[in-house]
Design a protein around this motif. Sequence first.
Motif, short mmCIF file in Angstrom:
data_model
loop_
_atom_site.label_atom_id
_atom_site.label_comp_id
_atom_site.label_asym_id
_atom_site.label_seq_id
_atom_site.Cartn_x
_atom_site.Cartn_y
_atom_site.Cartn_z
N ALA A 60 0.84 -1.19 0.00
CA ALA A 60 0.00 0.00 0.00
C ALA A 60 0.88 1.25 0.00
N GLY A 61 1.94 1.18 0.79
CA GLY A 61 2.86 2.30 0.88
C GLY A 61 3.50 2.60 -0.46
N TYR A 62 3.96 1.52 -1.11
CA TYR A 62 4.59 1.69 -2.42
C TYR A 62 3.61 2.30 -3.42
N ILE A 63 2.37 1.78 -3.38
CA ILE A 63 1.37 2.30 -4.31
C ILE A 63 1.15 3.79 -4.07
N PHE A 64 1.03 4.10 -2.79
CA PHE A 64 0.79 5.49 -2.42
C PHE A 64 1.94 6.39 -2.87
N LEU A 65 3.17 5.87 -2.75
CA LEU A 65 4.34 6.68 -3.10
C LEU A 65 4.52 6.80 -4.61
N TYR A 66 4.39 5.66 -5.29
CA TYR A 66 4.86 5.66 -6.68
C TYR A 66 3.77 5.64 -7.74
N LEU A 67 2.54 5.25 -7.37
CA LEU A 67 1.49 5.22 -8.39
C LEU A 67 1.27 6.58 -9.05
#
Lengths: 273, 382
Positions: free
Chosen positions: A3-10
């Motif tokens: 979720a964190g990655y999605i939030f950061l990089y999406l």
Amino acid sequence: MIAGYIFLYLPIVTLIVFSFNDSKMVTLWGGFTFKWYGVIAHDTEVLDAFKLSLKVALMSATASVLLGTLAAFAMVRYKSFWGRTAFSAHINAPLVVPEVITGLSLLLFFVFCERLFGWPDRGILTIWAGHTSVGMAYAAVVIQSRLLEMDKSLEEAAMDLGCKPFQVFTLVTLPMIAQSLLAAWLLTFTLSLDDVVATAFLSGPGSTTLPIVILSRARLGLDPTVNAIATITVAVVSVGVFAGSLWLNRQETRRAAEQAAAYREGMQHAVAA
Amino acid sequence: MQQKHQGAADLTGDASFVRIDQLTKRFDEVAAVDDVSIDIRKGDIFALLGSSGCGKSTLLRMLAGFETPTAGGIFLEGVEISQLPPYERPINMMFQSYALFPHLTVFENIAFGLKRDKMPKDQIAERVEAMLNIVQLKPYAKRKPHQLSGGQQQRVALARCLAKSPKLLLLDEPLGALDRKLREQTQFELHNIIKKVGVTCVLVTHDQEEAITMADRIAVMSNGRFLQVGQPHEIYETPNCLFVAGFIGDVNLFKGTVEVDEPDHVVIGTPECRHFVSHGITGTLDMQVSIALRPEKICLQEHEPTIEQRESAQEHGYNCARGMIDAVAYFGKFTLFHVKLDSGMVIKATRENAARHEETQLVRGQRVYAWWDGSDVVVLTN
């Protein structure tokens, strides 16, 4: 973590994908194209802003590192001088003072100066001064931490072997802290390159930096050229960061391996003897 | 100290190659080095021995030029140098951390000081080569310091110091950063190299063993002052105070009063036994004194000492106490016994394991006689 990655990089991925979007609408996919890159290549406003940004970033990074080194040296090497605490606070202040305040106060100061002396016009010089005042604080922190962990006896050894103080600095200290100088330079360069707040206060007519252009265009309505500019920036930065960390990682691994080999060799000698 | 003030005529002689004259260094009113005077002979290895904070490092740093004395002077071959900056002194120092320049190769590290002297390039190469030969590191010239083992780094550091042919070599805890196993070997190597080069050397250490094996003379320091200066065996066998006796090696201390005070012998009564001491002391009757006795001077045996044994010791006086073995620790080359004497005091005694099979094994709980020669004890009056 996902979720964190999605939030950061999406968002960034979306931005990149839509820079190749063959449609004026930023949110609707209309096919693949490079045309926005062509458009910005001929957009003089963007190109000028980019050039100015680079120039300012180069100048302020260099000035920040120079001043930051001096400040860091004063803080680390001289443990007691009159006003040291105040000096330390002044070095760190730009890190905690909101940039709006920094920008505003600098603006007021420059306006005041201009009224008194007719100088400086708001433009590259004032932006440079603004960025440097923040950047040197960051540079000082980075260089200071390196200086603190440096073995002081290295400098003493240099002196012991016949170096005068200036030679100690150029022959030993400088090579020792070179990496941190580079790191500080890159950090302040990036900070300057993407600064909006202080720049907004300090730029004058005919001297807009790239982030200001992006911001003003985005405010007028989202435009795929903005996506294209942003993608180029992201590409340049990530290639730089990736190459940098890869290089550092390699150095580190090689060093560790060599050290281990030397240790083993030493032990064998000890056993043999 | 009797070395103090031998007169100006002697100032340039070999006996006072280095003269430290009433040297004091205060940091905020605390005296790290307190009115120290000493002459160091040319070619000697002189050790400053003491625990951390005793001022030995400050003294060394004053010799190197990293600290300026608050008072007093330092003379090298009669020339006052205490006000010269480090880069103008013909003195080189080997740092505890070695302080090798990590961005330079072994060759460049050793050449560093020579380049500062503007020595021609071919001479530098020659000199570095010679140094590499002395420390036996010729194949490593192109390596960077991190590619060397601890022992090799130490030798590079030494070579770098010696390259400039200093008049005085300073060593700051030279073996402090090495593994225990490497130490002993390195100790001898270091000693041999220094003696071969013939350079006068001041060495700082907290390790008494290191000082005893390396040095020609030792100064034991405490609270910024020299307690005793002498050759290793003098310091060990005739310590002049409780601190020195306790600091160098193991020691048993008996407390008692002077009962007989004759010019050639004294008898000191302690709860353990009446100690016969075969030399006179500067003291008076009924004075409170301490007696220092090294563990290896004590003989332990199961049976009462024989007439022959007594007689052999008799000319120096024979002392004996009874006790019980409280603990036994086998160290290989010797065995350490803790003996609880009948007075309740526990003493340490060692016995060398010279033969592979000791005939009489002493075990815990066994009653023993502990006896020693009257010339082996040292009476300490403070």
